[in-house]
Design a protein around this motif. Structure first.
Motif, short mmCIF file in Angstrom:
data_model
loop_
_atom_site.label_atom_id
_atom_site.label_comp_id
_atom_site.label_asym_id
_atom_site.label_seq_id
_atom_site.Cartn_x
_atom_site.Cartn_y
_atom_site.Cartn_z
N THR A 191 8.42 -2.27 -18.42
CA THR A 191 8.94 -0.97 -18.43
C THR A 191 8.01 0.12 -18.38
O THR A 191 7.69 1.14 -17.74
N GLU A 192 6.94 -0.14 -19.28
CA GLU A 192 6.07 1.03 -19.61
C GLU A 192 4.99 1.12 -18.25
O GLU A 192 4.32 2.23 -17.83
N GLU A 193 4.70 -0.24 -17.90
CA GLU A 193 3.83 -0.31 -16.67
C GLU A 193 4.47 0.54 -15.49
O GLU A 193 3.59 1.36 -14.81
N LEU A 194 5.77 0.21 -15.26
CA LEU A 194 6.23 0.83 -14.07
C LEU A 194 6.33 2.48 -14.38
O LEU A 194 6.08 3.18 -13.39
N HIS A 195 6.35 3.01 -15.64
CA HIS A 195 6.45 4.43 -15.74
C HIS A 195 4.93 4.85 -15.67
O HIS A 195 4.90 6.04 -14.89
N GLN A 196 3.99 4.06 -16.09
CA GLN A 196 2.69 4.62 -15.65
C GLN A 196 2.42 4.92 -14.23
O GLN A 196 1.85 5.67 -13.60
N GLY A 197 2.89 3.80 -13.39
CA GLY A 197 2.68 3.66 -12.02
C GLY A 197 3.46 4.86 -11.31
O GLY A 197 3.02 5.58 -10.54
N GLU A 198 4.77 5.21 -12.02
CA GLU A 198 5.29 6.40 -11.28
C GLU A 198 4.75 7.68 -11.63
O GLU A 198 4.49 8.38 -10.74
N VAL A 199 4.22 7.92 -12.75
CA VAL A 199 3.36 9.18 -13.02
C VAL A 199 2.06 9.24 -12.02
O VAL A 199 1.56 10.18 -11.56
N ASN A 200 1.63 7.93 -12.13
CA ASN A 200 0.32 8.00 -11.39
C ASN A 200 0.67 8.32 -9.83
O ASN A 200 -0.19 9.19 -9.35
N LYS A 201 1.84 7.80 -9.42
CA LYS A 201 2.21 8.18 -7.97
C LYS A 201 2.34 9.69 -8.01
O LYS A 201 2.02 10.33 -7.15
N MET A 202 3.04 10.40 -8.92
CA MET A 202 3.29 11.85 -9.00
C MET A 202 1.97 12.71 -8.94
O MET A 202 2.07 13.69 -8.56
N LEU A 203 1.00 11.78 -9.38
CA LEU A 203 -0.38 12.83 -9.56
C LEU A 203 -1.15 12.95 -8.39
O LEU A 203 -2.11 13.73 -8.42
N ARG A 204 -0.85 11.95 -7.55
CA ARG A 204 -1.70 11.73 -6.35
C ARG A 204 -1.19 13.13 -5.31
O ARG A 204 -0.02 13.39 -5.36
N LYS A 205 -2.04 13.35 -4.55
CA LYS A 205 -1.87 14.20 -3.38
C LYS A 205 -1.02 13.74 -2.42
O LYS A 205 -1.18 12.67 -2.16
N PRO A 206 -0.09 14.53 -1.85
CA PRO A 206 0.65 13.99 -0.72
C PRO A 206 -0.11 13.19 0.28
O PRO A 206 -1.31 13.66 0.67
N GLY A 207 0.21 11.88 0.82
CA GLY A 207 -0.44 11.23 1.60
C GLY A 207 -1.66 10.42 0.97
O GLY A 207 -2.18 9.48 1.73
N ASP A 208 -2.05 10.50 -0.22
CA ASP A 208 -3.27 9.87 -0.73
C ASP A 208 -2.60 8.41 -1.45
O ASP A 208 -1.65 8.78 -2.38
N VAL A 209 -2.83 7.21 -0.84
CA VAL A 209 -2.40 6.08 -1.59
C VAL A 209 -3.17 5.51 -2.41
O VAL A 209 -2.90 4.55 -3.43
N SER A 210 -4.41 6.15 -2.70
CA SER A 210 -5.10 5.53 -3.65
C SER A 210 -4.75 5.82 -5.19
O SER A 210 -4.22 7.07 -5.29
N GLU A 269 2.27 7.47 -22.11
CA GLU A 269 2.75 6.13 -21.74
C GLU A 269 1.73 5.06 -21.73
O GLU A 269 1.93 3.96 -22.16
N GLY A 270 0.38 5.32 -21.74
CA GLY A 270 -0.84 4.36 -22.01
C GLY A 270 -0.67 3.96 -23.43
O GLY A 270 -0.87 2.80 -23.72
#
Length: 157
Positions: free
Chosen positions: A133-152, A102-103
């Motif tokens: 659109t690509e920035e939204l995709h990056q954000g979505e994948v980034n959220k998926m890579l976070r541990k549950p409860g991790d907002v960073s 995506e990057g």
């Protein structure tokens, strides 16, 4: 040189950039399809559904780029962007590779925007929409890579 030939010559760089985008998006179709086949485990169904949706969206992006190429009088490439098989099929590895893909796509659209800014509103709007659109995709994948409860924001590879 005819008026049409002169106009096409002026579009050569943009057409080449759009062909590169189309090739990259087609590689995304293959990449996301492959990933969807390699997911196993309890959460398989929602993950493969998301990956197949990404493949469909990459194909739609390739169609848009191809339509613009022919709009400008160019010939869409039959090539496909590079495909790298890492043999890493853990969902975390797949998502990190997706984030990298995506990057790279985002950079192609940003380069296109720089090239067409102030020259073509149509191509500017296309590039801006795709960047969004690509920035939204990056954000979505980034959220998926976070541990549950991790907002960073996920920053590690």
């Amino acid at each position: 040189m005819t008026k049409k030939e002169n106009a096409l010559k002026g579009n050569d760089k943009v057409i080449a950039m759009l062909n590169h985008i189309m090739e990259s998006e087609l590689a995304g179709v293959v990449r996301y399809t492959h990933y969807s086949l390699m997911v196993f485990g309890y959460n398989r169904l929602p993950i493969i559904s998301w990956l197949r949706g990404q493949a469909d969206e990459s194909l739609a992006h390739a169609h848009k780029a191809g339509e613009l190429i022919t709009h400008l009088g160019g010939h869409p490439s039959l090539a496909i962007g590079p495909l790298l098989e890492t043999h890493k099929h853990d969902i975390g590895d797949i998502l990190r590779e997706s984030l990298d893909h995506e990057g790279a796509a985002l950079q192609l659209y940003r380069d296109l925007l720089k090239e067409v800014e102030g020259v073509s509103v149509m191509l500017e709007e296309y590039a801006r929409t795709m960047i969004y659109t690509e920035e939204l995709h990056q954000g979505e994948v980034n959220k998926m890579l976070r541990k549950p409860g991790d907002v960073s924001v996920f920053s590690g590879h």
